[in-house]
Motif scaffolding. Structure first.
Motif, mmCIF file in Angstrom:
data_model
loop_
_atom_site.group_PDB
_atom_site.id
_atom_site.type_symbol
_atom_site.label_atom_id
_atom_site.label_comp_id
_atom_site.label_asym_id
_atom_site.label_seq_id
_atom_site.Cartn_x
_atom_site.Cartn_y
_atom_site.Cartn_z
ATOM 1 N N SER A 151 0.817 -1.212 0.000
ATOM 2 C CA SER A 151 0.000 0.000 0.000
ATOM 3 C C SER A 151 0.855 1.269 0.000
ATOM 4 C CB SER A 151 -0.922 -0.009 1.218
ATOM 5 O OG SER A 151 -1.681 1.176 1.288
ATOM 6 N N TYR A 152 1.880 1.296 0.848
ATOM 7 C CA TYR A 152 2.730 2.495 0.906
ATOM 8 C C TYR A 152 3.587 2.630 -0.345
ATOM 9 C CZ TYR A 152 1.423 4.040 5.541
ATOM 10 O OH TYR A 152 0.722 4.546 6.603
ATOM 11 N N ASN A 155 1.343 4.404 -2.544
ATOM 12 C CA ASN A 155 1.325 5.838 -2.188
ATOM 13 C C ASN A 155 2.557 6.565 -2.723
ATOM 14 O OD1 ASN A 155 -1.108 5.778 -0.791
ATOM 15 N ND2 ASN A 155 -0.148 5.260 1.167
ATOM 16 N N LEU A 158 2.295 7.078 -6.332
ATOM 17 C CA LEU A 158 1.303 8.129 -6.568
ATOM 18 C C LEU A 158 1.943 9.506 -6.422
ATOM 19 C CD1 LEU A 158 -1.697 8.265 -7.256
ATOM 20 C CD2 LEU A 158 -2.200 8.323 -4.809
ATOM 21 N N GLN A 159 2.799 9.672 -5.401
ATOM 22 C CA GLN A 159 3.497 10.946 -5.219
ATOM 23 C C GLN A 159 4.411 11.268 -6.402
ATOM 24 O OE1 GLN A 159 5.339 11.825 -1.440
ATOM 25 N NE2 GLN A 159 3.843 10.614 -0.299
ATOM 26 N N ALA A 166 0.937 2.678 -9.080
ATOM 27 C CA ALA A 166 0.228 2.831 -7.803
ATOM 28 C C ALA A 166 -0.987 1.915 -7.759
ATOM 29 C CB ALA A 166 -0.187 4.286 -7.600
ATOM 30 N N PHE A 170 -1.825 -1.021 -5.019
ATOM 31 C CA PHE A 170 -3.044 -0.988 -4.199
ATOM 32 C C PHE A 170 -3.843 -2.279 -4.412
ATOM 33 C CE2 PHE A 170 -3.038 3.922 -4.461
ATOM 34 C CZ PHE A 170 -2.332 4.032 -3.273
ATOM 35 N N ILE A 183 -7.045 1.217 2.161
ATOM 36 C CA ILE A 183 -6.486 0.913 0.836
ATOM 37 C C ILE A 183 -7.586 0.987 -0.220
ATOM 38 C CG2 ILE A 183 -5.221 -0.782 -0.548
ATOM 39 C CD1 ILE A 183 -4.112 -1.920 2.126
ATOM 40 N N ASN A 186 -8.100 4.630 -1.022
ATOM 41 C CA ASN A 186 -7.017 5.184 -1.846
ATOM 42 C C ASN A 186 -7.195 4.800 -3.312
ATOM 43 O OD1 ASN A 186 -5.695 6.441 0.259
ATOM 44 N ND2 ASN A 186 -4.252 4.767 0.611
ATOM 45 N N LEU A 190 -8.189 7.308 -6.494
ATOM 46 C CA LEU A 190 -7.307 7.386 -7.656
ATOM 47 C C LEU A 190 -8.077 7.099 -8.953
ATOM 48 C CD1 LEU A 190 -4.599 7.505 -9.133
ATOM 49 C CD2 LEU A 190 -4.059 5.244 -8.227
#
Length: 204
Positions: A151-152, A155, A158-159, A166, A170, A183, A186, A190
């Motif tokens: 999950s991170y 993220n 995504l950044q 991403a 996910f 999750i 998120n 998106l």
């Protein structure tokens, strides 16, 4: 508890009972047993470690840090205590101090997935996104079913504006933990709002 009835000053019995309580989600009840164990036997590294874990669970981060540090003074190669020291420092808002703790662990044991994951979180908080991506990927090489690392990593991508990657992470995280609403949210956000039509899919 039987051991404590027979020998109320048996440090290991207090530590063991506290550990059972902690595993059952009763950190508040566990803390006095760890403290009693350490009154009897102050040099019990495992009791300092367990007390640190209990204090971290109830949000007393500064005290948890002190217990992990004491465990490490007694037993400098106590890998679990150093990983959890990193976690407590990070949760206490001290990412800069957490980073060298994780790096110390990984220097001795590059196969520690939790240290890679924790280091990734700290790098992500410090804006070192590429470094964070590498650490989450290393954690997943060791533990592919680490849902939070998946999950991170999503993220972090995504950044970086890497939406397709991403989404992939996910989705992999949700295969591991299908009921994780954070999750799910998120991924839903998106797919609903990403500006590129090739990524956006509101129906999903």
């Amino acid at each position: 508890q039987d051991a404590l009835q027979i020998r109320p000053d048996y440090a290991q019995a207090h530590d063991n009972l506290g550990h059972v309580l902690l595993l059952n989600g009763k950190a508040d009840e566990a803390i006095p047993h760890f403290q009693r164990a350490l009154q009897i036997q102050p040099g019990l590294a495992n009791a300092h470690f367990n007390l640190g874990n209990a204090l971290r669970q109830v949000g007393r981060m500064d005290e948890a840090v002190a217990e992990f540090q004491t465990a490490l003074r007694i037993k400098p190669d106590f890998e679990g205590a150093r990983v959890n020291l990193g976690k407590a420092l990070f949760q206490g808002g001290k990412a800069d101090e957490a980073i060298p703790q994780y790096q110390n662990v990984l220097q001795a044991n590059p196969g520690n997935a939790e240290a890679h994951f924790g280091l990734g979180l700290a790098f992500l908080q410090k804006g070192r996104v590429e470094d964070a991506i590498l650490e989450f990927q290393r954690a997943l090489q060791i533990r592919p079913k680490h849902a939070l690392a998946q999950s991170y990593l999503g993220n972090a991508f995504l950044q970086e504006g890497r939406a397709s990657e991403a989404i992939s992470h996910f989705e992999q995280a949700l295969q591991i933990e299908p009921g994780n609403t954070a999750i799910q949210n998120n991924l839903a956000w998106l797919l609903a709002v990403w500006p590129e039509a090739s990524v956006r899919n509101g129906s999903r």
